[in-house]
Write an enzyme that holds these catalytic residues in place. Sequence first.
Site, PDB file in Angstrom:
ATOM      1  N   HIS A  62      45.440  52.897  29.305  1.00  0.00           N
ATOM      2  CA  HIS A  62      46.051  52.495  30.582  1.00  0.00           C
ATOM      3  C   HIS A  62      46.324  50.982  30.635  1.00  0.00           C
ATOM      4  O   HIS A  62      46.256  50.368  31.693  1.00  0.00           O
ATOM      5  CB  HIS A  62      45.174  52.914  31.762  1.00  0.00           C
ATOM      6  N   ASN A 140      45.463  61.354  36.870  1.00  0.00           N
ATOM      7  CA  ASN A 140      46.705  61.256  36.105  1.00  0.00           C
ATOM      8  C   ASN A 140      47.831  61.957  36.853  1.00  0.00           C
ATOM      9  O   ASN A 140      47.610  62.626  37.863  1.00  0.00           O
ATOM     10  CB  ASN A 140      46.542  61.902  34.723  1.00  0.00           C
ATOM     11  N   TYR A 351      34.102  54.296  32.406  1.00  0.00           N
ATOM     12  CA  TYR A 351      35.021  53.460  33.168  1.00  0.00           C
ATOM     13  C   TYR A 351      34.357  52.170  33.637  1.00  0.00           C
ATOM     14  O   TYR A 351      34.889  51.075  33.444  1.00  0.00           O
ATOM     15  CB  TYR A 351      35.572  54.235  34.369  1.00  0.00           C
TER      16      TYR A 351
END
Length: 550
Positions: A62, A140, A351
């Site tokens: 990303h 997504n 994350y």
Amino acid sequence: MATDTPHSDDRPVLTNRQGHPVQDNQNQRTIGSRGPATLENYQFLEKISHFDRERVPERVVHARGTAAFGYFEAYGTAGDEPISRYTRAKLFQEAGKRTDVAVRFSTVAGGRDSSEVARDPRGFAVKFYTEDGNWDLVGNNIGVFFIRDAIKFPDVIHSQKPDPVTFERQIPNRVFDFAAASPESLHMYTLIFSPRGIPASYRHQEGFGVNTYKWVNARGETKLVKYHWSPKLGVKSLTAEQAAQIQALELGSHTKDLYDAITRGDFPEWELRVQMMDDHDHPELDWDPLDDTKVWPENDYPLMPVGRMVLNRAPKNFFAESEQLAFGTGVLVDGLDFSDDKMLVGRTFAYSDTQRYRVGPNYLQLPVNQAKNAVVQTNQRDGAMAYSVDQGGADESINYEPSVRGGLREAEYPHSDVQGPVINGRLTRARIERTDDYRQTGERFLLSEQWEQDDLVKNLIDALGQCDRVVQERMVWHLFMAEDEYGRRVGEGLGISADDVCHLRPLPGQTLTDAELTRAAHLGNNGTRDVTGLKMTHCIPTENRVTSTP
């Protein structure tokens, strides 16, 4: 001595980060006009050393993305029911209640300066700045994923990243080598190589939480939940040829489209809808509700609108509000909870760990990441780039808990923390039992529009045509397992028939059901799957949008 300037003298004065006025920003301090330069050049050293560090490491995935800001407005209901029946999360309870949001759209595999019209999933991450703290819904634009267990995530991403020897990117032989050995990814690749793999713009794409989450109400009752963002403008996609025309002139076409729309007041909008099912393992289904490679059929689990999101502001500074904007799937508020989704558990660690490495241990002190609508009181201290001290207790010297002298205390549970079904099991390393890797892929192909099928087949033939024969044969075998016509059309383009691959056995570790073994025994002659009355995620018609080149 400073030179004369035609500008007025009331302009703000340039300083360094220490607040020192800079009298000469054109020349280093040297011995004589030709040098050498002296070591005590503080202004130069501060300026150049900061410049050397202007770029934080780009995201591993990303990296290419853009942010926008706006608000989420709750409906107060889930379908026709008060939403309090399902969740106690405060941001949903009151019709018309608005919560500030930050959204980051992105591609997955490309670097920070790669094309925004590459064939790739799009990240769709939303940060809600609620009064109970931040909630990050990180998903997504495709409602399924490549894998169902987070331990495989580095591998699937490595297969899509540049070759570590030649640095050649997006090599089909690497991408489909992994796919051929991972049949769970077939559903995702079917969507990525369809037109939905190249959205016409960020404004014309769907969004999905992908993972299965839970909602918890005031009584501690839980529901499994899937999140869907539906664009008010509809779904529009590009063919590879249309994307190539745009990419030839502009790599950041999606960002430009988004910011141009916001500038002219054409604020993009999405409706948030949820699917729900009872919180247990659902043995009546042929697939597992926690499997991220599957969708929940919408005819059985209908979409219920719960609110809408409007984006009405672009970043004031791209680096501060997009590059440093950080998300994590573990960032939930009261009334929302985790399921046992194996991908979700892995993402929840990865994350936030990535942000601490990439941006720094104090990334949550940055304005764009702060819980700005909630009170933050922690005992966390110090670390690189700490520029404030979190509010503590009455005695700031007590930066620990518990304490009988003062400091911060634990919050009280507003509700019982006992929730959900009782779980019994032994420690193991095992795949979920109900994999069912082919059915939804075949159904997806049949439910796609004709132009989507044609484009999908063409794209797969083009990509697989660059692969080794062993990869081609295994992929065609998988496609025949999904649907006869799917395998036949792609196989014809590669010169591979069902007879050429019917001898292939299931992959090592792959367990087929009796129905799948029957399909394998009659490869290419199983007949068309029955999709009568079936409604699947991504069956919103997608328009082939021919956009004007920038």
